[in-house]
Design a protein around this motif. Structure first.
Motif, PDB file in Angstrom:
ATOM      1  N   PHE A  62       0.833  -1.209   0.000  1.00  0.00           N
ATOM      2  CA  PHE A  62       0.000   0.000   0.000  1.00  0.00           C
ATOM      3  C   PHE A  62       0.859   1.245   0.000  1.00  0.00           C
ATOM      4  CE2 PHE A  62      -3.231  -2.974   1.598  1.00  0.00           C
ATOM      5  CZ  PHE A  62      -4.201  -2.705   0.657  1.00  0.00           C
ATOM      6  N   GLU A  63       1.889   1.236   0.816  1.00  0.00           N
ATOM      7  CA  GLU A  63       2.717   2.442   0.912  1.00  0.00           C
ATOM      8  C   GLU A  63       3.364   2.787  -0.421  1.00  0.00           C
ATOM      9  OE1 GLU A  63       5.417   2.867   4.134  1.00  0.00           O
ATOM     10  OE2 GLU A  63       3.980   2.032   5.564  1.00  0.00           O
ATOM     11  N   ILE A  64       3.867   1.744  -1.087  1.00  0.00           N
ATOM     12  CA  ILE A  64       4.547   2.009  -2.362  1.00  0.00           C
ATOM     13  C   ILE A  64       3.558   2.559  -3.387  1.00  0.00           C
ATOM     14  CG2 ILE A  64       5.704   0.904  -4.313  1.00  0.00           C
ATOM     15  CD1 ILE A  64       7.116  -0.909  -2.345  1.00  0.00           C
ATOM     16  N   THR A  65       2.383   1.941  -3.486  1.00  0.00           N
ATOM     17  CA  THR A  65       1.413   2.427  -4.481  1.00  0.00           C
ATOM     18  C   THR A  65       0.972   3.851  -4.165  1.00  0.00           C
ATOM     19  OG1 THR A  65       0.010   0.866  -3.301  1.00  0.00           O
ATOM     20  CG2 THR A  65       0.270   0.518  -5.637  1.00  0.00           C
ATOM     21  N   HIS A  66       0.697   4.124  -2.888  1.00  0.00           N
ATOM     22  CA  HIS A  66       0.247   5.466  -2.536  1.00  0.00           C
ATOM     23  C   HIS A  66       1.317   6.506  -2.860  1.00  0.00           C
ATOM     24  CE1 HIS A  66      -2.858   3.768   0.500  1.00  0.00           C
ATOM     25  NE2 HIS A  66      -3.210   3.621  -0.763  1.00  0.00           N
ATOM     26  N   LEU A  67       2.567   6.144  -2.500  1.00  0.00           N
ATOM     27  CA  LEU A  67       3.681   7.058  -2.756  1.00  0.00           C
ATOM     28  C   LEU A  67       3.828   7.313  -4.252  1.00  0.00           C
ATOM     29  CD1 LEU A  67       5.590   8.315  -0.759  1.00  0.00           C
ATOM     30  CD2 LEU A  67       7.224   6.508  -1.239  1.00  0.00           C
ATOM     31  N   ALA A  68       3.747   6.247  -5.031  1.00  0.00           N
ATOM     32  CA  ALA A  68       3.935   6.375  -6.480  1.00  0.00           C
ATOM     33  C   ALA A  68       2.853   7.271  -7.072  1.00  0.00           C
ATOM     34  CB  ALA A  68       3.903   5.003  -7.131  1.00  0.00           C
ATOM     35  N   HIS A  69       1.629   7.088  -6.627  1.00  0.00           N
ATOM     36  CA  HIS A  69       0.550   7.900  -7.188  1.00  0.00           C
ATOM     37  C   HIS A  69       0.641   9.334  -6.724  1.00  0.00           C
ATOM     38  CE1 HIS A  69      -1.723   3.985  -8.085  1.00  0.00           C
ATOM     39  NE2 HIS A  69      -1.282   4.516  -9.214  1.00  0.00           N
ATOM     40  N   ARG A  70       1.046   9.507  -5.450  1.00  0.00           N
ATOM     41  CA  ARG A  70       1.143  10.864  -4.935  1.00  0.00           C
ATOM     42  C   ARG A  70       2.228  11.661  -5.668  1.00  0.00           C
ATOM     43  NH1 ARG A  70       2.679  10.448   0.691  1.00  0.00           N
ATOM     44  NH2 ARG A  70       4.602  11.581   0.301  1.00  0.00           N
ATOM     45  N   LEU A  71       3.370  10.985  -5.923  1.00  0.00           N
ATOM     46  CA  LEU A  71       4.473  11.683  -6.581  1.00  0.00           C
ATOM     47  C   LEU A  71       4.295  11.724  -8.093  1.00  0.00           C
ATOM     48  CD1 LEU A  71       7.438  10.122  -4.580  1.00  0.00           C
ATOM     49  CD2 LEU A  71       6.406  12.353  -4.225  1.00  0.00           C
ATOM     50  N   GLY A  72       3.357  10.934  -8.604  1.00  0.00           N
ATOM     51  CA  GLY A  72       3.122  10.926 -10.044  1.00  0.00           C
ATOM     52  C   GLY A  72       4.235  10.282 -10.849  1.00  0.00           C
ATOM     53  N   ILE A  73       5.014   9.394 -10.213  1.00  0.00           N
ATOM     54  CA  ILE A  73       6.108   8.769 -10.952  1.00  0.00           C
ATOM     55  C   ILE A  73       5.614   7.543 -11.710  1.00  0.00           C
ATOM     56  CG2 ILE A  73       8.085   9.516  -9.597  1.00  0.00           C
ATOM     57  CD1 ILE A  73       7.747   6.991  -7.931  1.00  0.00           C
ATOM     58  N   THR A  74       6.360   7.201 -12.734  1.00  0.00           N
ATOM     59  CA  THR A  74       6.065   5.996 -13.501  1.00  0.00           C
ATOM     60  C   THR A  74       6.856   4.848 -12.869  1.00  0.00           C
ATOM     61  OG1 THR A  74       6.026   7.461 -15.390  1.00  0.00           O
ATOM     62  CG2 THR A  74       5.962   5.099 -15.839  1.00  0.00           C
ATOM     63  N   VAL A  75       6.184   3.735 -12.650  1.00  0.00           N
ATOM     64  CA  VAL A  75       6.850   2.624 -11.977  1.00  0.00           C
ATOM     65  C   VAL A  75       6.746   1.366 -12.818  1.00  0.00           C
ATOM     66  CG1 VAL A  75       6.888   1.165  -9.931  1.00  0.00           C
ATOM     67  CG2 VAL A  75       6.311   3.587  -9.705  1.00  0.00           C
ATOM     68  N   VAL A  76       7.881   0.695 -12.984  1.00  0.00           N
ATOM     69  CA  VAL A  76       7.859  -0.667 -13.522  1.00  0.00           C
ATOM     70  C   VAL A  76       8.275  -1.587 -12.394  1.00  0.00           C
ATOM     71  CG1 VAL A  76       8.759  -2.266 -15.229  1.00  0.00           C
ATOM     72  CG2 VAL A  76       8.445   0.131 -15.821  1.00  0.00           C
ATOM     73  N   TYR A  77       7.400  -2.514 -12.074  1.00  0.00           N
ATOM     74  CA  TYR A  77       7.547  -3.317 -10.876  1.00  0.00           C
ATOM     75  C   TYR A  77       7.609  -4.776 -11.309  1.00  0.00           C
ATOM     76  CZ  TYR A  77       6.442  -4.604  -6.009  1.00  0.00           C
ATOM     77  OH  TYR A  77       6.478  -5.092  -4.731  1.00  0.00           O
ATOM     78  N   VAL A  78       8.624  -5.483 -10.835  1.00  0.00           N
ATOM     79  CA  VAL A  78       8.740  -6.896 -11.211  1.00  0.00           C
ATOM     80  C   VAL A  78       8.433  -7.762 -10.005  1.00  0.00           C
ATOM     81  CG1 VAL A  78      10.421  -8.696 -11.716  1.00  0.00           C
ATOM     82  CG2 VAL A  78      10.326  -6.677 -13.139  1.00  0.00           C
ATOM     83  N   THR A  79       7.609  -8.754 -10.185  1.00  0.00           N
ATOM     84  CA  THR A  79       7.319  -9.661  -9.080  1.00  0.00           C
ATOM     85  C   THR A  79       6.873 -11.010  -9.637  1.00  0.00           C
ATOM     86  OG1 THR A  79       6.045  -9.970  -7.065  1.00  0.00           O
ATOM     87  CG2 THR A  79       4.911  -8.936  -8.899  1.00  0.00           C
ATOM     88  N   HIS A  80       6.960 -12.023  -8.791  1.00  0.00           N
ATOM     89  CA  HIS A  80       6.365 -13.292  -9.181  1.00  0.00           C
ATOM     90  C   HIS A  80       5.149 -13.583  -8.304  1.00  0.00           C
ATOM     91  CE1 HIS A  80       9.259 -14.467  -6.006  1.00  0.00           C
ATOM     92  NE2 HIS A  80       8.228 -15.186  -5.618  1.00  0.00           N
TER      93      HIS A  80
END
Lengths: 366, 423
Positions: free
Chosen positions: A182-200
C-alpha cells in the motif's frame, strides 16, 4: 499492442529480443508501451524474462535486437548512470559502509549538488518514508522493512521520473509485505512517478498495479488492468497463473449466440464463453473460478447445463470455505464460498449439482 | 517464568541454584572440548610459546659471568672503573681461584667468548690463562697480580676489568643496546663508532623493503583478485590454480628461477640487449640488490595478498555496483565510492600477512639480496649459526617481535582488527 508508437508513451519496448548465449531467446519480440504516471507490473514465473526486461530498461543488459525508448528517445546506447532511472533492488543494495543519510546523499553527490540542498532533499526523502530519525544509522542496524523504505527513499531522492523495482518486497514477511504494498502504491501515485515493478507474486501484482503484464516464455501473454486480467484471462496460462482456477478439458460441440457448447472428456455437456476457440471440433480447456461456481439450485441461472459432483473434502479457512469436489472424473475441482450465516456447509460424500453463468466459464486454448 | 520474580538466586527444579546446575550440565561438554584441543594446545605451548619465552629470556640473560667467576665479581664490586688503574691483589687472587675451578670444569672458554662479544680479544686472554692457572696451587702461589701480568699484559688493561665488571650482573640490557648500535660505556649507554653501526640501518632497510613489497603486492593482487571474484566459478577456479601453483612450488625453486631471470647474463637482460634497448656492456644489475629482493619476494608473497582480497571481494554483491550506477555514478565513482571501501578489509588482511611475513623473511634475501638487499633476519641467522652470539640474536628477534606487535596494535587502532577478513 499495435499502438506501440502512440504519442503519450513514456516507456516503450519495440520488438525487443534478448539472448545470452546466442542460441536461446530469453525475451522474444517484446512490445510494450507505458504512459507517464502508470504503475505497471511485470508478473511471471522465474525464467520468464521479466527481470531481463527490467535490466534492459535499467541499462545493465543490452537488447540483442529492437529498440527501447524513454520519453521518445532511444536509450539503447545510453549507459545506466545517464538514464536517470531510479531502481530498488531485491536485496535493497544499501551501501553497508555508509550511513543511511550518506546512502541517500550519494545520488545527489554524484550529481554535484551543493551540501545544503543535499541535506534538505535527504531529510525530505527520509520523512517521506517516515524514517526521519534514522539518518545516522548504518543499514545493518535496520530491520528488513526499514531497509526496504530506505532503498525506496534512495531511489526517489534524486526525483527520477521512472522507478524500477525488482521484487522489492520478496524478503519481507507477509504482514509487512502487505503494508509496504500500500505504501509504495500510494507514494507512487502521490508523486506521479512511472513505476515498472517486477514480481512473481500475483497478489502483489493485482493489488498494486494499474496494469499487469503477464510474462511467460519470453513473451507478454496478457497486458491488462488487474480486474480484466483476473476475470477475462486471454489464455490458459494466464488463467492458471493468476488466482485459483478450475480446469476442465473437452471438445467444442457448437458455437451459437456467443456461447460455446463444450462436451467434456467424460461426455458431459457444459456452456462456456468462447475466447480462444472459433469453431466446432476444436479441443479446449475450460476455465472457471472457484468463487463463481454455484451449487445452490435457487441461484443457478435458468436453462444452464449442470454437472454432477461429489463432495470429497470440506476445508474451513475462516473467512471462506473451500470445498474439493469430484467433477467429470477429476477430483481437483474447488469451490469457494463465503462464510455467511446462511451458507450451506457441504459434507464429504454428499452428491450435488453445480453450475455457473456461461460468461464466467471461459473456453481457452487447449 | 515464576522463578524470575523470586528474590535471591534462581533455583533449578531440584532446589540447587540454577547457575551451579547449569555449569554442572556444561562441564562435561567443556572437558570434552578441552580434550579435543589439548594436543594442539600442547603443541603450540612446546613449539611456540616456550621457544619465544626462552628467546626473550636469552636476550637479557647474563648469568654466565657471575656463575663462573663468583669470587671475582664480588671482589670487583669495590673497584672504581673510572680510576684508570688496575684492581688490587684481592681481585686477582679471587680470579685465580675462580679460573682454576672453571678450567677444571672446562667452563673458562665459555665465559671468555661471552665477554669477547663485548670486548674483542678477551676470549684468548681467558683461554691462555685457564691453561696455566690449572697448574697453579692457588692456596700459596701468590701474589697473583704479577703472575697474571706475566701470563699476558692484557690482564693489566683496566678496560678488560671494566668489561668484566659491567657484565657481572645476572641480567643485562647489553644485547639490546648492541641491537640499537649502542654499547654500555662507563657512564651509561653510548653510541658505537659510526663504522660499527649496522643494526639501525638494517632495521630501517627491512621496514622500507617490507613496505615496498607490501605495496607492490597490493598493486598486483587487487586486479587479479577482482577478476577472480567476478568471473564465473568455473573460469575463476581455473585461474585460481594459476595463483596457487607457485604457492605449491618450492621456495628455493622460485627464488632460483628469479636468479635465472634477473641476472646479468639472464633472460631479461639478454632480451633487452637483443631488442637493443640496453647495450651489451651496460647490462642492468637486477639481482643481488634491493630491486632483486623486492621483485622476488613480491612474487613469492603475492598469493598471501590475493587470497584474502579474493575472499572479501567474493562477498561484495555485484548489485552494489549496479545500484551505484543506477543512482547516477560513473563506473569509476561507483568503484571508488562503493566497491573499494568494501574491499578494504581484504587489503588490510593481505597487507598484514605480507608485511609480517616479509619483515622476518630470510631465505630469499639471503639468496638474491647480495649485500644491499639483506634483511635484519639474515643478521639474526648469522648470529645464531656463525657468530654463536645467541643473546644478540635473541635481542634482535625480540625487537622484531615487538615491532610486529606494535604495527598490529596500530592497525587495530586505525582500521580495526574486526575489519580484517581472511575468509
Amino acid at each position: 499492442m499495435a499502438d506501440v508508437s502512440n504519442l503519450d508513451a513514456f516507456v516503450e519496448f519495440e520488438r525487443v529480443q534478448k539472448s545470452y548465449d546466442g542460441e536461446n531467446l530469453v525475451v522474444k519480440d517484446l512490445n510494450l508501451s507505458m504512459p507517464k504516471g502508470e504503475f505497471l507490473t511485470m508478473l511471471g514465473p522465474s525464467g520468464s524474462g521479466k527481470t531481463t526486461c527490467l535490466m534492459m530498461l535499467a541499462g545493465f543488459e543490452t537488447a540483442t535486437h529492437g529498440d527501447i525508448r524513454l520519453g521518445g528517445t532511444s536509450i539503447n546506447n545510453i549507459p545506466p548512470h545517464k538514464r536517470g532511472i531510479g531502481m530498488v533492488f531485491q536485496n535493497y543494495a544499501l551501501f553497508p559502509h555508509m550511513t543511511i543519510a550518506e546512502n541517500l546523499s550519494f545520488p545527489l553527490e554524484v550529481r554535484k549538488m551543493g551540501k545544503t540542498d543535499r541535506e534538505v532533499k535527504v531529510m525530505r526523502a527520509l520523512d517521506m518514508v517516515e524514517m526521519g530519525a534514522f539518518g545516522g544509522r548504518r543499514p545493518s542496524q535496520l530491520s528488513g522493512g526499514q531497509q526496504q523504505r530506505i532503498a525506496l527513499a534512495r531511489a526517489l531522492v534524486f526525483e527520477p521520473e521512472l522507478v524500477l523495482m525488482d521484487e522489492p518486497l520478496g524478503a519481507l514477511d507477509k504482514q509487512l509485505r502487505e503494508k509496504m504494498q500500500f505504501e509504495i502504491t500510494h507514494l507512487a501515485h502521490r508523486l506521479g512517478i512511472t513505476v515498472v515493478y517486477v514480481t512473481h507474486d500475483q497478489t502483489e501484482a493485482l493489488t498494486m498495479s494499474d496494469r499487469v503484464a503477464v510474462f511467460e516464455d519470453g513473451r507478454i501473454q496478457q497486458l491488462d488492468p488487474p480486474d480484466k486480467l483476473y476475470e477475462e484471462p486471454q489464455n490458459s496460462f494466464v488463467a492458471q497463473f493468476i488466482g485459483e482456477n478450475n480446469t476442465l478439458e473437452g471438445v467444442v460441440k457448437e458455437i451459437k449466440g456467443g456461447t460455446a457448447l463444450v462436451q467434456l472428456d467424460n461426455g458431459d455437456l457444459i456452456d462456456a464463453k468462447p475466447v480462444n476457440v472459433s469453431k466446432a471440433g476444436e479441443r479446449t480447456r475450460v476455465s472457471i473460478r472457484p468463487e463463481r461456481v454455484e451449487f445452490n439450485k435457487d441461484r443457478m441461472p435458468e436453462g444452464a447445463h449442470t454437472l454432477k459432483a461429489e463432495v470429497m473434502e470440506f476445508i474451513y479457512m475462516g473467512d471462506i470455505f473451500r470445498t474439493r469436489l469430484r467433477v467429470a472424473g477429476k477430483d481437483d475441482f474447488f469451490v469457494k464460498t463465503r462464510n455467511a450465516p446462511d451458507q450451506e456447509r457441504l459434507v464429504p460424500g454428499q452428491e450435488i449439482e453445480i453450475g455457473w453463468l456461461a460468461d464466467d466459464c471461459r473456453a481457452l486454448d487447449a | 517464568m515464576s522463578d524470575t520474580t523470586q528474590s535471591g538466586p534462581v533455583l533449578a527444579a531440584d532446589g540447587t541454584p540454577l547457575k551451579r546446575s547449569l555449569s554442572r550440565a556444561l562441564r562435561r561438554q567443556k572437558i570434552r572440548a578441552l580434550m579435543l584441543i589439548a594436543p594442539l594446545l600442547l603443541f603450540v605451548l612446546v613449539t611456540f610459546i616456550l621457544p619465544i619465552g626462552d628467546m626473550l629470556f636469552r636476550s637479557v640473560e647474563n648469568q654466565i659471568v657471575s656463575e663462573t667467576l663468583p669470587r671475582t665479581v664480588v671482589a670487583l664490586k669495590s673497584w672504581d672503573a673510572t680510576s684508570g688503574e688496575t684492581p688490587d691483589e684481592a681481585v686477582y687472587a679471587a680470579l685465580a681461584i675462580d679460573l682454576k675451578m672453571a678450567a677444571e670444569a672446562k667452563l673458562h672458554t665459555r665465559v671468555g667468548s661471552r665477554l669477547n662479544y663485548e670486548k674483542p680479544g678477551i676470549s684468548s686472554l681467558f683461554r691462555k690463562a685457564g691453561r696455566q692457572v690449572k697448574k697453579w696451587d692457588v692456596e700459596n702461589d701468590g701474589p697473583y697480580k704479577a703472575r697474571f701480568l706475566d701470563l699476558h699484559k692484557g690482564w693489566g688493561d683496566p678496560d678488560v676489568w671494566s668489561t668484566i665488571q659491567t657484565y657481572s650482573p645476572k641480567f643485562t640490557n647489553g644485547y639490546f643496546l648492541n641491537s640499537a648500535d649502542m654499547k654500555k660505556g662507563a657512564d651509561g649507554p653510548e653510541w658505537r663508532p659510526e663504522d660499527e653501526q649496522i643494526y639501525w640501518l638494517l632495521l630501517k632497510r627491512t621496514m622500507f623493503m617490507s613496505m615496498a613489497i607490501t605495496l607492490s603486492c597490493i598493486a598486483l593482487a587487487y586486479p587479479v583478485a577482482w577478476i577472480l571474484a567476478n568471473l564465473p566459478a568455473r573460469t575463476s577456479n581455473m585461474l585460481m590454480i594459476l595463483v596457487l601453483l607457485p604457492f605449491w612450488t618450492s621456495l628455493l625453486v622460485r627464488t632460483s628461477a628469479w636468479k635465472v631471470m634477473l641476472q646479468q647474463q639472464g633472460v631479461i637482460n639478454d632480451t633487452l640487449v637483443w631488442l637493443g634497448l640496453v647495450g651489451d656492456d651496460a647490462r642492468l644489475a637486477m639481482i643481488n640488490n634491493q630491486f632483486g629482493t623486492i621483485v622476488t619476494m613480491t612474487h613469492i608473497l603475492l598469493p598471501f595478498m590475493i587470497l584474502p582480497m579474493y575472499s572479501v571481494m567474493k562477498t561484495i554483491q555485484p548489485t552494489y555496483l549496479r545500484a551505484a550506477k543506477s543512482l547516477g555514478a560513473t563506473n569509476w565513482t561507483a568503484f571508488w565510492r562503493v566497491y573499494f571501501p568494501q574491499s578494504v578489509p581484504g587489503i588490510g588482511a593481505g597487507s598484514i600477512l605480507v608485511f609480517i611475513l616479509s619483515i622476518g623473511y630470510y631465505i630469499t634475501p639471503e639468496l638474491v639480496g647480495g649485500t644491499k638487499g639483506v634483511f635484519i633476519s639474515n643478521r639474526i641467522a648469522y648470529h645464531i649459526s656463525t657468530s654463536l652470539n645467541w643473546g644478540l640474536a635473541a635481542a634482535l628477534g625480540a625487537i622484531l617481535l615487538a615491532l610486529v606487535l606494535i604495527l598490529y596494535w596500530a592497525y587495530d587502532k586505525i582500521v580495526g582488527i574486526d575489519n580484517v577478513k581472511l575468509g
